[in-house]
Design an enzyme around this catalytic site. Sequence first.
Site, mmCIF file in Angstrom:
data_model
loop_
_atom_site.group_PDB
_atom_site.id
_atom_site.type_symbol
_atom_site.label_atom_id
_atom_site.label_comp_id
_atom_site.label_asym_id
_atom_site.label_seq_id
_atom_site.Cartn_x
_atom_site.Cartn_y
_atom_site.Cartn_z
ATOM 1 N N GLY A 16 -7.022 12.078 5.594
ATOM 2 C CA GLY A 16 -8.439 11.951 5.467
ATOM 3 C C GLY A 16 -8.779 13.119 4.366
ATOM 4 O O GLY A 16 -9.852 13.543 4.359
ATOM 5 N N ASN A 18 -9.132 12.648 1.058
ATOM 6 C CA ASN A 18 -10.178 12.068 0.368
ATOM 7 C C ASN A 18 -11.476 11.778 0.989
ATOM 8 O O ASN A 18 -12.618 11.941 0.463
ATOM 9 C CB ASN A 18 -9.503 10.729 -0.246
ATOM 10 C CG ASN A 18 -8.652 10.766 -1.195
ATOM 11 O OD1 ASN A 18 -9.179 11.274 -2.218
ATOM 12 N ND2 ASN A 18 -7.340 10.558 -1.318
ATOM 13 N N MET A 94 -4.386 1.868 5.751
ATOM 14 C CA MET A 94 -3.284 1.423 5.647
ATOM 15 C C MET A 94 -2.785 0.025 5.985
ATOM 16 O O MET A 94 -1.882 -0.348 6.247
ATOM 17 C CB MET A 94 -2.069 2.330 6.478
ATOM 18 C CG MET A 94 -2.274 3.663 5.738
ATOM 19 S SD MET A 94 -1.609 3.800 4.120
ATOM 20 C CE MET A 94 0.058 3.395 3.975
ATOM 21 N N ILE A 96 -3.856 -4.169 4.867
ATOM 22 C CA ILE A 96 -4.400 -4.905 3.957
ATOM 23 C C ILE A 96 -5.638 -5.652 4.318
ATOM 24 O O ILE A 96 -5.507 -6.337 5.598
ATOM 25 C CB ILE A 96 -3.119 -6.047 3.292
ATOM 26 C CG1 ILE A 96 -2.389 -4.874 2.652
ATOM 27 C CG2 ILE A 96 -3.746 -6.938 2.370
ATOM 28 C CD1 ILE A 96 -1.201 -5.571 2.208
ATOM 29 N N LEU A 97 -6.626 -5.645 3.527
ATOM 30 C CA LEU A 97 -7.817 -6.493 4.245
ATOM 31 C C LEU A 97 -7.674 -7.897 3.856
ATOM 32 O O LEU A 97 -7.199 -8.396 2.856
ATOM 33 C CB LEU A 97 -8.930 -5.922 3.294
ATOM 34 C CG LEU A 97 -9.359 -4.543 3.808
ATOM 35 C CD1 LEU A 97 -10.635 -4.054 2.732
ATOM 36 C CD2 LEU A 97 -9.962 -4.347 5.222
ATOM 37 N N ASN A 111 -11.057 1.393 -3.459
ATOM 38 C CA ASN A 111 -9.993 2.091 -2.860
ATOM 39 C C ASN A 111 -9.266 3.160 -3.893
ATOM 40 O O ASN A 111 -9.634 2.899 -5.240
ATOM 41 C CB ASN A 111 -8.905 1.218 -2.731
ATOM 42 C CG ASN A 111 -7.607 1.847 -2.173
ATOM 43 O OD1 ASN A 111 -7.666 2.543 -1.277
ATOM 44 N ND2 ASN A 111 -6.389 1.200 -2.553
ATOM 45 N N HIS A 113 -5.821 4.813 -5.421
ATOM 46 C CA HIS A 113 -4.391 4.580 -5.066
ATOM 47 C C HIS A 113 -3.689 5.631 -6.036
ATOM 48 O O HIS A 113 -4.143 6.029 -7.237
ATOM 49 C CB HIS A 113 -3.970 3.160 -5.745
ATOM 50 C CG HIS A 113 -2.574 2.794 -5.593
ATOM 51 N ND1 HIS A 113 -2.114 2.371 -4.442
ATOM 52 C CD2 HIS A 113 -1.762 2.800 -6.586
ATOM 53 C CE1 HIS A 113 -0.668 2.339 -4.837
ATOM 54 N NE2 HIS A 113 -0.511 2.553 -6.100
#
Length: 209
Positions: A16, A18, A94, A96-97, A111, A113
């Site tokens: 957390g 970010n 973590m 994938i939607l 997002n 990355h």
Amino acid sequence: MTTGTFKLGILVSGRGSNLQAIIDAIEHGELNARIAVVLSNKSRAPALGRAQKHGIDTAFMDPKKFSGKEEFDRALARELKNREVDLVCLAGYMRILSPAFIEQFENQIINIHPSLLPAFPGLDAQQQAIDYGVKFSGCTVHFVNEEVDAGAVILQAVVPVHDDDTADSLAERILIQEHLIYPRAIQMIVENQLHIENRKIICKESDSR
Ligand code: GRF
């Protein structure tokens, strides 16, 4: 906590940092938004504690309680819709939607990355950069679409890769930049500065690039 009217829903799975950068940017008046909820698929994610410390609503969503990925993602979407979030920010989330989630938030999911996309998508981006031998890497804030780490790029920051870097030392250098560009990218969206042409994002304010 100082708040704006633009509502963020933040999805997390771990540390957390970010999320913390977003909280700090709001508290310092650099980001005019408020965090409506932080949702985690991991009960022990330290991100949950960080949010709670600032009085932010949190929930642990247990994937085991749902019959499958779509079912879970629909419940996740419901939580966010109930709180009328304007933007969904993935911050170390973590999973994938599924399309079932993504189609409900068109151009409303972003997002961060830890590479200069489209280089090194997916897991262990910093190790991938080292193994490839690139001299520069960095981080990317991008919109989320149905392909992993492939949506339109909003902001990027570059960092050098040193000969003696490990994945950890490179990750640390990249993280400093992540914490700068993620809140900045969100603020650009709050201010409605972004214009999408095909997959290219044009920022209306040239000085905020
Ligand atoms: C960051 O490196 C981010 O780029 C990636 O996952 C990591 C999350 O770190 N998507 P944190 O949980 O925000 O500290």
